[in-house]
Scaffold this motif. Structure first.
Motif, PDB file in Angstrom:
ATOM      1  N   PRO A 167       0.804  -1.240   0.000  1.00 47.33           N
ATOM      2  CA  PRO A 167       0.000   0.000   0.000  1.00 47.33           C
ATOM      3  C   PRO A 167       0.834   1.286   0.000  1.00 47.33           C
ATOM      4  CG  PRO A 167      -0.952  -1.591   1.515  1.00 47.33           C
ATOM      5  CD  PRO A 167       0.350  -2.168   1.062  1.00 47.33           C
ATOM      6  N   HIS A 168       2.087   1.210   0.414  1.00 49.11           N
ATOM      7  CA  HIS A 168       2.904   2.421   0.460  1.00 49.11           C
ATOM      8  C   HIS A 168       3.644   2.693  -0.837  1.00 49.11           C
ATOM      9  CE1 HIS A 168       2.265   3.306   4.674  1.00 49.11           C
ATOM     10  NE2 HIS A 168       2.374   2.026   4.918  1.00 49.11           N
ATOM     11  N   ALA A 169       3.835   1.693  -1.657  1.00 49.84           N
ATOM     12  CA  ALA A 169       4.599   1.900  -2.888  1.00 49.84           C
ATOM     13  C   ALA A 169       4.270   0.827  -3.913  1.00 49.84           C
ATOM     14  CB  ALA A 169       6.097   1.894  -2.595  1.00 49.84           C
ATOM     15  N   THR A 170       3.908   1.267  -5.116  1.00 53.47           N
ATOM     16  CA  THR A 170       3.707   0.337  -6.222  1.00 53.47           C
ATOM     17  C   THR A 170       5.078  -0.047  -6.779  1.00 53.47           C
ATOM     18  OG1 THR A 170       3.631   2.179  -7.750  1.00 53.47           O
ATOM     19  CG2 THR A 170       1.518   1.426  -6.858  1.00 53.47           C
ATOM     20  N   ALA A 206       5.953   0.359  -9.872  1.00 53.08           N
ATOM     21  CA  ALA A 206       6.372   1.456 -10.761  1.00 53.08           C
ATOM     22  C   ALA A 206       7.023   2.582  -9.960  1.00 53.08           C
ATOM     23  CB  ALA A 206       5.165   1.987 -11.532  1.00 53.08           C
ATOM     24  N   TYR A 207       6.425   2.893  -8.813  1.00 52.46           N
ATOM     25  CA  TYR A 207       6.969   3.958  -7.957  1.00 52.46           C
ATOM     26  C   TYR A 207       8.344   3.549  -7.438  1.00 52.46           C
ATOM     27  CZ  TYR A 207       6.924   7.341  -4.009  1.00 52.46           C
ATOM     28  OH  TYR A 207       7.209   8.349  -3.115  1.00 52.46           O
TER      29      TYR A 207
END
Lengths: 266, 780
Positions: free
Chosen positions: A241-244, A246-247
């Motif tokens: 939930p904090h980072a995909t 892609a991110y």
């Protein structure tokens, strides 16, 4: 937590014998991961073998080309070591950024790398600097030590004694912390050595990994711009939930560039 | 000089800072057993059977209680604080709260709902036993999100609540609003999500109880915001016993934020277990348990529209909101987005007509109840976001659109369209002061400087208003043989510093030493009956009550002093802590007079008889009239476009709390409130998994609380525009920071991103969300 027997050996041999005698035993270093895991009843070892009584495993030795850190040395000791700050400031800064003051005063380098949390900071330093892990049985190159998520090359019952870091020409570490846990969403360690440039990334994948394309680009020009066009594939990266993914892929480039900038300023 | 209006340090702090606070977990009861709640791992399931036989034989286990036993014993259920008549559907049909047993019998309706209560010699033994309880669940489809719950054909949480709507409610005039919209020169529309948050009081919930079988009395120590509301609920509703058989005590409390206002199942369960097993029983929540068993806050989705004339003046306002009630309507839950904020829905503006339609949506999640501000931050968030957007669309300044629509100070007392009677305030002045304090005019230069460093700078403004007051309770002032002054109140501090503020009033009013005053609170037997502390109104309630009780003390004191000074009552004056005879230079300090009245040895028999309790007196502030705390918030943020991280650079507040009794405590309240608002706007997010309603953010590893290094130093000043409806002239400050902060921060984030083409931002603007928003806006 579930009941277990507690042992506090006073020599490595005694510790190894206890592990041999109790196949379901776990080693206790700083306990910063193990104790919460026990409290949540997510682990049920029959025995805990506390390494806190092994004074030999604590300490920092700096000589001409290397820094050797005992497995039971705390993050705070590394962060505050005048010699490490002078000779390898990136490592002191990394240690200073782990967890919070309580964690830094309990948590140890040996415990951290043996646990091999994919979002821990130390794996980036070990692989980024090409360190060597010294156990009670052998020496293991950092590149071979971290084998997967919470997995290492350590054999059952094998105990980490020390970590030996070569001192680079320059190094930098940049991390983007998880806002809640402050573990690394992405942490990039960059080192320039006589033999070339190493880039190691923690937090982004199941285990720490190197970026050969960036290493090559930085070897020809050690500047943040050198890696500007290099894309990081997101296929194998972590997502939460904090980072995909892609991110994270994007942050790998940003944090690596920032680590290079830090290295240049050091 | 008096203590009131002085920034005196809190009496409580030395105790708290040095680890000498006494909390429920510090209560030692000899031979106490430990209670542990076995909770549902499923969001929705039918319970086919519960087998506790093996668990009961585990070492250290004293006993296990299940729901069917409580039903058989006639134990009552939990429920909502609002009577059915106070809040029902638009068509007059009753709302659905569901039926919440202490321990569920047939169904579980959220992850964390208690299924059995294990009592053992240690927590470890209780947990070991809980693992051996065999619950046969038949898993059922679950809905955790508002959108899932209101979708056609969604699984129902309660069959009697069609479409999972617990209650629908409206205020204002839909047709008249529509007519006004038809004449609009400009209409601004906005869709907003107000994210769900976990309360996370630093001290988790807990209870320790014992039953005395000799006397048939129960004693409960509990983390609460008021002992009486919990005593009332447990005695009347759950145990069905006379009130005097239950004493509820709340010692020091580490934060409430609305959470600790309600009665939770574990509190009566420790009493029931104590009675059944014959020993005191203590239950303390662990942090992981708190995430899934504490009531949550916020969680709503709104669509709002504002109609303006060509000059940017509001013609009409309409709002449609769905809010997540969780699986049961408990405590203040059903009324938080409708009844509680109904008088501030139009904010500080002249809104000629409006329509507000609100639906409470049942889901398979932990019940949602009061959370600092309870509905008023949500109302302020909607109107302050839409005003900001409207200003952008119409090319007006953020200050200008507000100034054009403010209710003016000369129009007060002002009766708003929704019926609020705003007694006093000067919105214009506070806004102008805040512009100056935040150096609003210097922003372009700061933005240019940020840009040079590759950063996006934004500024945001919000002007909030709250309505508080109400819930009168008595204050008792009594004088002890030891020469101390005991002040009993029905409010209950859990971080507010009442020992300090209330003592300051007593000391000033009676001229007795500050150090001689003891506050009696949080005790359903010793303290006078009251509604506890919540809704920023304890000073309104107990502070004004102290004035009345102190007046009664002085009246009695003059009579006693007259007898002692051998003069007539009309010759006795009271000032500076002493009664003085006008005819002579003789005077008597109040504490001496109180002691004379208490002992009665020097007084005529007739007077002794009349003053049954010496100078001891009570007073209740029960005058009508609401208070309206209000103020201007301005926030500046900076975004790192490479990572999306938002940094709060500066934060300024100019508040009107009426009379400020202790500026230090008030500043602390504002700081904490703003931190909580910043936390919600940028960090905190309680996530349930779509499809399964499993709680995803169930620990501090995943749930982000704001920390000191996330926050700037706050600029806080105030204008004391006295409230005209209570003697102290106070308006209330406890929730205000939270009410203003979220929209101010979010307006600043939008401002930073606006030039990149971003038009919509929703809380929380985490780094990930900011980065993704920028990527989308730039076609990435």
């Amino acid at each position: 937590m579930y009941a277990f027997d507690y042992h506090k050996p006073h020599s490595l041999a005694e510790a190894a014998a206890l592990l041999e005698a109790h196949p379901e035993a776990r080693l206790l270093a700083g306990g910063m991961t193990l104790i919460p895991t026990l409290k949540q009843r997510l682990a049920s070892p029959t025995d805990l073998v506390d390494l806190g009584g092994l004074a030999d495993l604590v300490g920092i030795v700096v000589d001409a080309g290397e820094i050797t850190i005992g497995a039971m040395t705390t993050h705070a000791a590394v962060a505050h070591s005048k010699e490490i700050k002078a000779r390898l400031p990136a490592l002191a800064a990394l240690a200073e950024g782990i967890g919070d003051p309580q964690v830094r005063h309990r948590g140890t380098i040996g415990g951290s790398i043996s646990n091999a949390d994919p979002a821990a900071d130390y794996p980036a330093a070990l692989v980024g600097l090409g360190a060597t892990v010294i156990t009670d049985r052998r020496e293991i190159a950092a590149d071979d030590f971290f084998t997967g998520m919470f997995e290492t090359a350590l054999a059952p019952g094998e105990i980490v004694r020390q970590v030996r870091f070569p001192i680079p020409l320059a190094a930098g570490y940049a991390k983007f912390p998880n806002p809640a846990s402050r573990y690394a969403v992405v942490g990039a360690f960059v080192a320039r050595t006589a033999a070339g440039v190493r880039v190691a990334v923690t937090g982004a994948g199941p285990s720490v990994f190197r970026l050969p394309e960036m290493e090559a680009a930085l070897a020809s020009s050690f500047a943040p711009q050198a890696i500007a066009g290099i894309d990081v594939p997101e296929d194998d990266l972590n997502r939460d939930p904090h980072a995909t993914a892609a991110y994270r892929a994007h942050l790998v480039g940003v944090m690596t560039a920032r680590a290079v900038t830090t290295a240049l300023e050091s | 000089m008096g203590l009131m209006s002085q920034p005196i340090r809190r009496t409580e702090d030395k105790r708290f800072i040095t680890g000498r606070g006494r909390y429920v977990d510090d209560v030692k009861m000899e031979g106490a057993a430990i209670g542990y709640a076995l909770r549902s791992p499923y969001a929705h399931a039918r319970i086919l059977s519960i087998d506790t036989e093996a668990a009961k034989t585990m070492p250290g286990v004293i006993g296990i209680i299940v729901g069917s036993e409580l039903e058989a014993a006639g134990i009552g259920h939990l429920g909502a604080a609002f009577p059915a008549s106070m809040l029902k559907n638009r068509d007059g049909t009753p709302r659905v709260d569901g039926d919440r047993a202490l321990l569920t019998v047939d169904y579980v309706r959220y992850v964390g709902e208690p299924v059995a209560f294990v009592v053992a010699e240690s927590q470890n033994a209780a947990k070991d036993a809980a693992e051996q309880i065999l619950v046969d669940y038949e898993e059922l489809p679950a809905v955790g999100l508002i959108d899932e719950a209101v979708a056609p054909g969604a699984p129902l949480v309660w069959p009697q609540a069609k479409g999972n709507i617990a209650v629908d409610w409206e205020q204002g005039d839909e047709a008249a609003t529509e007519t006004a919209f038809a004449k609009a020169a400009h209409i601004t529309r906005i869709d907003l999500v107000n994210n769900r948050v976990v309360v996370n009081s630093m001290e988790a919930r807990g209870a320790a109880g014992r039953f005395d079988k000799e006397t048939g009395h129960y004693e409960l120590f509990v983390t609460s915001q008021g002992a009486h509301p919990i005593a009332d609920t447990i005695a009347k509703r759950i145990l069905k016993i006379p009130q005097e058989r239950l004493r509820v005590i709340t010692p020091d409390v580490g934060g409430g934020f609305g959470l600790k206002m309600s009665t939770f199942a574990e509190y009566p369960l420790v009493l029931i277990a104590s009675e059944r097993f014959g020993m005191p029983v203590k239950w303390m929540s662990e942090r992981t348990e708190a995430f899934q068993s504490d009531s949550h806050g916020r969680d709503l989705k709104s669509h709002a529209e504002m109609a303006f004339d060509a000059e940017g003046r509001i013609l009409a306002y309409r709002v449609c909101t769905d809010f997540n009630l969780g699986a049961y309507g408990l405590g203040f839950g059903p009324g938080i987005q409708n009844i509680i904020p109904m008088f501030v829905v139009g904010g500080v503006y002249k809104v000629p007509v409006l329509h507000n339609y609100v639906r409470a949506v049942l889901t398979n999640t932990v019940p949602v109840e009061a959370y600092r501000g309870a509905g008023r931050p949500e109302a302020a968030y909607i109107i302050e976001r839409i005003m900001d957007l409207a200003a952008r669309e119409m090319g007006l300044g953020q200050d200008e659109i507000r100034l054009r629509n403010f209710i003016q100070s000369h129009e007060m007392p002002y009766r708003s369209y929704v019926g609020a009677l705003i007694d006093s305030g000067d919105f214009q002045r506070n806004l102008h002061d805040c512009l100056k304090q935040a150096d609003w005019a210097g922003f372009p230069a700061r933005r240019a400087e940020s840009e040079k460093r590759g950063k996006l700078r934004g500024r945001g403004m919000a002007y909030y208003i709250e309505k508080t007051a109400g819930g009168a309770s008595a204050v008792d002032i009594s004088f002890t043989e030891a020469g101390r002054v005991e002040v009993g109140v029905g409010t209950s501090a859990h971080g507010q510093g009442h020992e300090t503020t209330f003592a300051a009033i007593v000391a000033d009013k009676l001229g007795v030493p500050f150090e001689s005053i003891d506050l009696i609170q949080g005790d359903s037997i010793r303290a006078p009956h009251g509604g506890g502390t919540g809704g920023s109104r304890s000073l309104w309630n107990s502070g004004n009550g102290i004035l009345k009780a102190a007046d009664a003390v002085i009246d009695k004191g003059r009579e006693v002093a007259a007898a002692l000074l051998d003069t007539s009552i009309d010759q006795v004056t009271f000032d500076d802590g002493a009664f003085r005879a006008q005819s002579s230079n003789r005077f008597l300090p109040l504490l001496e007079v109180a002691e004379a009245a208490r002992s009665g040895t020097k007084l005529p028999a007739e007077l002794n008889e009349r003053l049954e309790k010496g100078l001891n007196s009570s007073g209740t502030h029960d005058e009508k009239g609401d208070t309206f705390p209000n103020g201007c918030h301005i926030c500046e943020i900076e975004i790192d476009p490479e990572t999306g991280k938002v940094a709060v650079i500066s934060y300024d507040v100019v508040d009107d709390f009426g009379f400020v009794l202790n500026p230090l405590i008030v500043a602390g309240q504002v700081h904490g409130g703003v931190a909580q608002g910043i936390g919600q706007a940028l960090m905190e997010n309680c996530l349930y998994e779509p499809g399964t309603a499993q709680l995803l953010s169930g620990s501090f590893m995943d749930y982000t609380m704001p920390r000191a290094d996330d926050l700037p130093s706050f600029g806080f000043t105030y204008n004391e525009i006295l409230c005209t409806t209570n003697p102290l002239g106070i308006k209330g400050c406890g929730e205000a920071g939270t009410v203003g902060a979220a929209p101010a921060v979010m307006n600043a984030v939008l401002d930073a991103l606006w030039d990149k083409g971003v038009r919509e931002v929703d809380m929380p603007m985490t780094a990930l969300r900011v980065w993704e928003t920028l990527q989308r806006a730039m076609g990435g």
